[in-house]
Write a protein that holds these residues in place. Structure first.
Motif, PDB file in Angstrom:
ATOM      1  N   LEU A 157      34.248  37.361  44.319  1.00  0.00           N
ATOM      2  CA  LEU A 157      34.740  37.826  43.025  1.00  0.00           C
ATOM      3  C   LEU A 157      33.870  37.319  41.878  1.00  0.00           C
ATOM      4  N   PRO A 158      33.611  38.162  40.881  1.00  0.00           N
ATOM      5  CA  PRO A 158      32.969  37.665  39.652  1.00  0.00           C
ATOM      6  C   PRO A 158      34.033  37.027  38.755  1.00  0.00           C
ATOM      7  N   HIS A 159      33.732  35.864  38.215  1.00  0.00           N
ATOM      8  CA  HIS A 159      34.709  35.124  37.411  1.00  0.00           C
ATOM      9  C   HIS A 159      34.320  35.159  35.940  1.00  0.00           C
ATOM     10  N   CYS A 160      35.263  35.604  35.093  1.00  0.00           N
ATOM     11  CA  CYS A 160      35.033  35.678  33.651  1.00  0.00           C
ATOM     12  C   CYS A 160      35.705  34.539  32.889  1.00  0.00           C
ATOM     13  N   LYS A 177      39.107  28.745  33.142  1.00  0.00           N
ATOM     14  CA  LYS A 177      40.331  27.951  33.015  1.00  0.00           C
ATOM     15  C   LYS A 177      41.422  28.536  33.903  1.00  0.00           C
ATOM     16  N   LEU A 178      42.048  27.690  34.713  1.00  0.00           N
ATOM     17  CA  LEU A 178      43.144  28.106  35.581  1.00  0.00           C
ATOM     18  C   LEU A 178      44.462  28.039  34.821  1.00  0.00           C
ATOM     19  N   GLN A 179      45.393  28.943  35.175  1.00  0.00           N
ATOM     20  CA  GLN A 179      46.695  28.944  34.523  1.00  0.00           C
ATOM     21  C   GLN A 179      47.611  27.854  35.078  1.00  0.00           C
ATOM     22  N   TYR A 180      47.364  27.453  36.326  1.00  0.00           N
ATOM     23  CA  TYR A 180      48.243  26.480  36.968  1.00  0.00           C
ATOM     24  C   TYR A 180      47.557  25.120  37.065  1.00  0.00           C
ATOM     25  N   ALA A 181      48.306  24.141  37.535  1.00  0.00           N
ATOM     26  CA  ALA A 181      47.839  22.758  37.498  1.00  0.00           C
ATOM     27  C   ALA A 181      47.016  22.359  38.713  1.00  0.00           C
ATOM     28  N   PHE A 182      46.764  23.297  39.624  1.00  0.00           N
ATOM     29  CA  PHE A 182      45.890  22.993  40.758  1.00  0.00           C
ATOM     30  C   PHE A 182      45.328  24.316  41.277  1.00  0.00           C
ATOM     31  N   CYS A 183      44.410  24.225  42.216  1.00  0.00           N
ATOM     32  CA  CYS A 183      43.698  25.408  42.692  1.00  0.00           C
ATOM     33  C   CYS A 183      44.430  26.051  43.874  1.00  0.00           C
ATOM     34  N   ASP A 184      45.195  27.082  43.604  1.00  0.00           N
ATOM     35  CA  ASP A 184      45.700  27.912  44.686  1.00  0.00           C
ATOM     36  C   ASP A 184      45.099  29.309  44.556  1.00  0.00           C
ATOM     37  N   TYR A 185      45.376  30.165  45.514  1.00  0.00           N
ATOM     38  CA  TYR A 185      44.736  31.486  45.550  1.00  0.00           C
ATOM     39  C   TYR A 185      45.041  32.296  44.297  1.00  0.00           C
ATOM     40  N   ALA A 186      46.309  32.326  43.882  1.00  0.00           N
ATOM     41  CA  ALA A 186      46.700  33.130  42.718  1.00  0.00           C
ATOM     42  C   ALA A 186      45.991  32.660  41.451  1.00  0.00           C
ATOM     43  N   THR A 189      41.286  34.319  37.445  1.00  0.00           N
ATOM     44  CA  THR A 189      40.102  34.052  36.626  1.00  0.00           C
ATOM     45  C   THR A 189      39.028  35.125  36.798  1.00  0.00           C
ATOM     46  N   SER A 190      39.256  36.089  37.684  1.00  0.00           N
ATOM     47  CA  SER A 190      38.223  37.089  37.971  1.00  0.00           C
ATOM     48  C   SER A 190      38.171  38.159  36.881  1.00  0.00           C
ATOM     49  N   CYS A 191      37.059  38.884  36.858  1.00  0.00           N
ATOM     50  CA  CYS A 191      36.865  39.965  35.884  1.00  0.00           C
ATOM     51  C   CYS A 191      37.495  41.271  36.355  1.00  0.00           C
ATOM     52  N   LEU A 192      37.888  41.349  37.638  1.00  0.00           N
ATOM     53  CA  LEU A 192      38.400  42.590  38.206  1.00  0.00           C
ATOM     54  C   LEU A 192      39.920  42.633  38.142  1.00  0.00           C
ATOM     55  N   ASN A 193      40.465  43.810  38.410  1.00  0.00           N
ATOM     56  CA  ASN A 193      41.916  43.963  38.520  1.00  0.00           C
ATOM     57  C   ASN A 193      42.386  43.223  39.767  1.00  0.00           C
TER      58      ASN A 193
END
Length: 254
Positions: free
Chosen positions: A108-111, A114-123, A128-132
């Protein structure tokens, strides 16, 4: 049974430790940076533990079925070698199911950084990607829902079979069977109830804030890991006696 309890303990340690240090750093210490590779490793480890939690609970339900349906043949059916082999196969299966996640994320290309959650999960990473992200969410959601409902219905059918065996038996051993299965039922409830609550909230269209989603997710992660050790320590006589014996040995001499 003790091998399966040890496996559940290892899963709980991996499940909580894969996300808790990052969450503590973000929420308490304000440490808000993580490298990309470390983030992917955390995502993979977290979801492997999540899937293994389902598998561990399902195989423990199978263990209870064998113990109650065939008590005299229990040790010949579930030998140590077979239990270890089954556990190993489940770990390999969990890794294979989860391996699709890093494969999808890496491409995935990332635009956004910053993550919305407090740790790195798949969602969090996909958002953070540029795609739908709908296609990537739907693909993994199908796999996750299959595993979630398959393991839940397997556990449900296992307990229906146990009830059938108890009612069919001439001996009135319902209280003994209930005591044997209570620990596992508590652990199952602690894991599956938060999962189904999140699914119900999503299906009925209830919009949660980021803070509410994080709170529900943190509770779902830490709840089983906190409850399981206490349940099995105090509900299993041999483990409880062993712990009390250790505390008696270390008690200071007055």
């Amino acid at each position: 049974m003790y091998l399966l309890i040890c496996n559940l303990a290892a899963v709980d340690i991996l499940y909580s430790s894969s996300s808790s240090p990052t969450m503590i750093g973000v929420l308490l210490a304000g440490a808000n940076t993580i490298s990309y590779v470390t983030c992917l490793a955390q995502m993979f480890t977290f979801h492997v533990a999540e899937v293994m939690e389902m598998f561990a609970l399902a195989v423990m339900a199978f263990d209870r079925v064998i113990a109650i349906s065939y008590p005299l043949r229990y040790h010949s059916i579930l030998t140590n070698v077979r239990t270890v082999a089954l556990t190993f196969v489940l770990w390999v299966a969990a890794c294979l199911f989860v391996s699709v996640m890093p494969v999808l994320v890496i491409t995935l290309p990332h635009c956004r950084a910053k993550l919305q959650y407090a740790f790195c999960d798949y969602a969090a990473i996909v958002r953070t990607s540029c795609l739908n992200p709908s296609y990537y969410f739907n693909l993994v959601t199908i796999v996750f829902f299959f595993l979630l409902f398959f393991t839940f219905f397997f556990i449900l059918l296992s307990y229906l079979w146990i009830v059938f065996v108890v009612l069919k038996s001439a001996k009135n051993e319902s209280s003994k069977v209930f005591s044997t299965c209570l620990s596992h039922l508590i652990v199952v409830a602690c894991y599956y109830v938060p999962c189904f609550v999140r699914i119900v909230f999503t299906r009925i269209g209830l919009v949660l804030t980021v803070e509410e989603r994080q709170g529900l997710m943190i509770g779902a992660i830490l709840g089983p890991s906190l409850v399981n050790p206490f349940v099995y320590c105090f509900r299993t006589k041999e483990i409880k006696n062993k712990l009390f014996g250790i505390f008696k040995k270390v008690r200071p001499i007055s």
